[in-house]
Design a protein around this motif. Structure first.
Motif, mmCIF file in Angstrom:
data_model
loop_
_atom_site.group_PDB
_atom_site.id
_atom_site.type_symbol
_atom_site.label_atom_id
_atom_site.label_comp_id
_atom_site.label_asym_id
_atom_site.label_seq_id
_atom_site.Cartn_x
_atom_site.Cartn_y
_atom_site.Cartn_z
ATOM 1 N N GLU A 82 0.840 -1.201 0.000
ATOM 2 C CA GLU A 82 0.000 0.000 0.000
ATOM 3 C C GLU A 82 0.869 1.244 0.000
ATOM 4 O O GLU A 82 1.820 1.371 0.775
ATOM 5 C CB GLU A 82 -0.903 0.013 1.227
ATOM 6 N N ARG A 83 0.547 2.165 -0.872
ATOM 7 C CA ARG A 83 1.280 3.426 -0.968
ATOM 8 C C ARG A 83 0.567 4.485 -0.144
ATOM 9 O O ARG A 83 -0.649 4.613 -0.170
ATOM 10 C CB ARG A 83 1.363 3.867 -2.419
ATOM 11 N N VAL A 84 1.343 5.287 0.568
ATOM 12 C CA VAL A 84 0.768 6.263 1.489
ATOM 13 C C VAL A 84 0.253 7.489 0.749
ATOM 14 O O VAL A 84 -0.841 7.989 1.026
ATOM 15 C CB VAL A 84 1.807 6.671 2.547
ATOM 16 N N HIS A 85 1.023 7.986 -0.203
ATOM 17 C CA HIS A 85 0.681 9.218 -0.890
ATOM 18 C C HIS A 85 -0.107 8.937 -2.170
ATOM 19 O O HIS A 85 0.299 8.117 -2.985
ATOM 20 C CB HIS A 85 1.946 10.005 -1.245
ATOM 21 N N LYS A 86 -1.198 9.640 -2.340
ATOM 22 C CA LYS A 86 -1.956 9.542 -3.578
ATOM 23 C C LYS A 86 -1.282 10.385 -4.662
ATOM 24 O O LYS A 86 -0.512 11.314 -4.364
ATOM 25 C CB LYS A 86 -3.392 10.037 -3.383
ATOM 26 N N GLU A 145 2.013 0.300 -10.009
ATOM 27 C CA GLU A 145 2.801 0.204 -8.782
ATOM 28 C C GLU A 145 1.939 0.271 -7.529
ATOM 29 O O GLU A 145 2.458 0.371 -6.415
ATOM 30 C CB GLU A 145 3.846 1.328 -8.751
ATOM 31 N N GLY A 146 0.635 0.217 -7.724
ATOM 32 C CA GLY A 146 -0.267 0.215 -6.583
ATOM 33 C C GLY A 146 -0.548 1.573 -5.982
ATOM 34 O O GLY A 146 -1.033 1.677 -4.847
ATOM 35 N N ILE A 147 -0.265 2.632 -6.731
ATOM 36 C CA ILE A 147 -0.490 3.993 -6.240
ATOM 37 C C ILE A 147 -1.894 4.446 -6.630
ATOM 38 O O ILE A 147 -2.297 4.317 -7.788
ATOM 39 C CB ILE A 147 0.562 4.952 -6.824
ATOM 40 N N ALA A 148 -2.635 4.955 -5.670
ATOM 41 C CA ALA A 148 -3.973 5.471 -5.938
ATOM 42 C C ALA A 148 -3.871 6.754 -6.761
ATOM 43 O O ALA A 148 -3.147 7.684 -6.383
ATOM 44 C CB ALA A 148 -4.702 5.743 -4.634
ATOM 45 N N VAL A 149 -4.592 6.808 -7.882
ATOM 46 C CA VAL A 149 -4.499 7.938 -8.802
ATOM 47 C C VAL A 149 -5.834 8.677 -8.864
ATOM 48 O O VAL A 149 -6.887 8.073 -9.099
ATOM 49 C CB VAL A 149 -4.114 7.470 -10.218
ATOM 50 N N THR A 150 -5.766 9.980 -8.673
ATOM 51 C CA THR A 150 -6.923 10.863 -8.822
ATOM 52 C C THR A 150 -6.687 11.769 -10.014
ATOM 53 O O THR A 150 -5.601 12.340 -10.159
ATOM 54 C CB THR A 150 -7.131 11.723 -7.559
ATOM 55 N N THR A 151 -7.671 11.893 -10.891
ATOM 56 C CA THR A 151 -7.540 12.775 -12.048
ATOM 57 C C THR A 151 -8.348 14.054 -11.840
ATOM 58 O O THR A 151 -9.407 14.040 -11.213
ATOM 59 C CB THR A 151 -8.021 12.082 -13.338
ATOM 60 N N VAL A 152 -7.829 15.150 -12.375
ATOM 61 C CA VAL A 152 -8.499 16.446 -12.287
ATOM 62 C C VAL A 152 -8.496 17.091 -13.666
ATOM 63 O O VAL A 152 -7.448 17.239 -14.285
ATOM 64 C CB VAL A 152 -7.798 17.376 -11.277
ATOM 65 N N ASP A 153 -9.686 17.454 -14.143
ATOM 66 C CA ASP A 153 -9.796 18.167 -15.414
ATOM 67 C C ASP A 153 -11.093 18.957 -15.407
ATOM 68 O O ASP A 153 -11.958 18.758 -14.542
ATOM 69 C CB ASP A 153 -9.755 17.205 -16.597
ATOM 70 N N CYS A 154 -11.233 19.856 -16.400
ATOM 71 C CA CYS A 154 -12.399 20.733 -16.438
ATOM 72 C C CYS A 154 -13.618 20.055 -17.048
ATOM 73 O O CYS A 154 -14.723 20.583 -16.973
ATOM 74 C CB CYS A 154 -12.069 22.013 -17.193
ATOM 75 N N SER A 155 -13.431 18.900 -17.674
ATOM 76 C CA SER A 155 -14.537 18.214 -18.323
ATOM 77 C C SER A 155 -14.208 16.740 -18.485
ATOM 78 O O SER A 155 -13.038 16.352 -18.503
ATOM 79 C CB SER A 155 -14.819 18.846 -19.698
ATOM 80 N N HIS A 156 -15.244 15.931 -18.623
ATOM 81 C CA HIS A 156 -15.064 14.514 -18.915
ATOM 82 C C HIS A 156 -15.376 14.196 -20.372
ATOM 83 O O HIS A 156 -15.363 13.036 -20.769
ATOM 84 C CB HIS A 156 -15.943 13.660 -17.988
ATOM 85 N N ASP A 157 -15.630 15.233 -21.166
ATOM 86 C CA ASP A 157 -15.908 15.036 -22.586
ATOM 87 C C ASP A 157 -14.606 14.830 -23.353
ATOM 88 O O ASP A 157 -13.615 15.529 -23.125
ATOM 89 C CB ASP A 157 -16.639 16.253 -23.165
ATOM 90 N N ARG A 158 -14.588 13.877 -24.254
ATOM 91 C CA ARG A 158 -13.457 13.596 -25.132
ATOM 92 C C ARG A 158 -12.173 13.342 -24.347
ATOM 93 O O ARG A 158 -11.076 13.726 -24.754
ATOM 94 C CB ARG A 158 -13.248 14.753 -26.110
ATOM 95 N N THR A 159 -12.306 12.703 -23.205
ATOM 96 C CA THR A 159 -11.138 12.376 -22.399
ATOM 97 C C THR A 159 -11.026 10.859 -22.290
ATOM 98 O O THR A 159 -11.445 10.265 -21.299
ATOM 99 C CB THR A 159 -11.244 13.010 -20.990
ATOM 100 N N TYR A 160 -10.478 10.244 -23.333
ATOM 101 C CA TYR A 160 -10.356 8.787 -23.376
ATOM 102 C C TYR A 160 -9.501 8.253 -22.236
ATOM 103 O O TYR A 160 -9.621 7.100 -21.833
ATOM 104 C CB TYR A 160 -9.752 8.356 -24.711
#
Length: 312
Positions: free
Chosen positions: A2-6, A27-42
């Motif tokens: 388990e990784r401590v830092h996201k 590598e088991g790292i929790a990933v959070t995505t940030v963007d202004c829209s979810h359109d056309r974001t494959y």
């Protein structure tokens, strides 16, 4: 384990963010995505994403985007690691680096450095400062621009924007390829009407498979900790685009120029140096910048008589 830092990946509509997400997720790292829209974001289809956040756009409300990032970080038990994956987000983080460092782990610690390395004018100045040769170039603000271009760079030449993102959004190409005075006059009219800064640079001949890369990670002391080299086979668009087919190839000479330049500039994090081989005796360099995980170019002396190594 388990990784401590996201990990927080900022901007998810390009292949660079997908690469970051995959590498971290595996590598088991929790990933959070940030963007202004979810359109056309494959990219958001990746199975390695744990959280998806829609935030204000950096162009329309940068303060609100900053507040969104800070609120998310405050909810975490440990500081997340921030990965801006597109040029505009790199610049945004750079502008607010001092404040964001209170809430995130960020490679860069010197405010303004990332922006200087992304700007083609200041990058060329740094290259000269640290002994990296560059090809003939003429800044867009030259008082006798056309005459200077024909004297210094000749044709063909390329018009390279200082702000690649804005240029690409408007013209849907990475550069203008210019073959004569008539084309130069027309392309100058376009960029001046758009109010964009630019430089004119001599074209370095050679197809995509003449290009090689030096990829490195620099630690918090700005020392190269890990590195590798590779050969490009295809870019998109051809000649002036991003790598789409690359094979690892050991070229130790690249370290000799790439590492000293990046270390002297005080860079931290991931960087890529690109150079092109051509069968001529004179050594030149073509500077190449990118997005997220900044790209820098350097020239490399070749030890064999078959050609010289020039950055791409």
């Amino acid at each position: 384990m388990e990784r401590v830092h996201k990990a927080v990946v900022l901007g998810v509509n390009y292949y660079t963010s997908l690469s970051v997400i995959r590498c971290l997720g595996r590598e088991g790292i929790a990933v959070t995505t940030v963007d202004c829209s979810h359109d056309r974001t494959y990219v958001l289809e990746s199975k390695y994403i744990s959280e998806k956040i829609i935030a204000p756009h950096y162009q329309t409300d940068e303060k609100a985007l900053l507040a969104c990032l800070i609120r998310y970080a405050q909810k975490q038990q440990t500081k997340p690691v921030l990965f801006p994956s597109l040029d505009p987000y790199v610049e945004c983080v750079d502008r607010h680096l001092e404040e964001l460092r209170h809430y995130y782990l960020i490679n860069q610690i010197e405010q303004g450095l990332s922006t200087r390395l992304m700007d083609k004018h200041s990058l060329a100045e740094l290259a000269v400062q640290y002994g990296v040769k560059i090809p003939e170039s003429v800044p867009g603000y030259h008082p006798h621009l056309i005459e200077a271009v024909e004297k210094e760079t000749g044709y063909p030449c390329i018009l390279k924007p200082a702000d690649s993102t804005a240029f690409g959004r408007l013209f849907h190409v990475k550069v203008f390829h210019i073959c004569n005075r008539s084309e130069l006059t027309e392309e100058l009219r376009k960029v001046k009407e758009a109010g964009l800064d630019f430089i004119i640079q001599r074209v370095i001949p050679g197809f995509d498979d003449h290009m090689y890369t030096f990829d490195a990670y620099l630690d918090q002391n700005s020392k190269v900790a890990h590195w590798m080299t590779a050969q490009k086979y295809r870019q998109y668009p051809i000649n002036f685009g991003a790598s789409v087919y690359t094979a690892q190839k050991y070229v130790p000479e690249l370290y000799d120029i790439g590492a000293p330049f990046l270390e002297a500039a005080g860079f931290k994090g991931f960087a890529e140096v690109v150079r092109i081989r051509r069968p001529q005796i004179r050594q030149r360099l073509r500077k190449h910048r990118s997005v997220v995980l900044e790209k820098h170019s350097a020239v490399l002396p070749q030890r064999k008589s078959t050609g010289h190594l020039i950055s791409g």
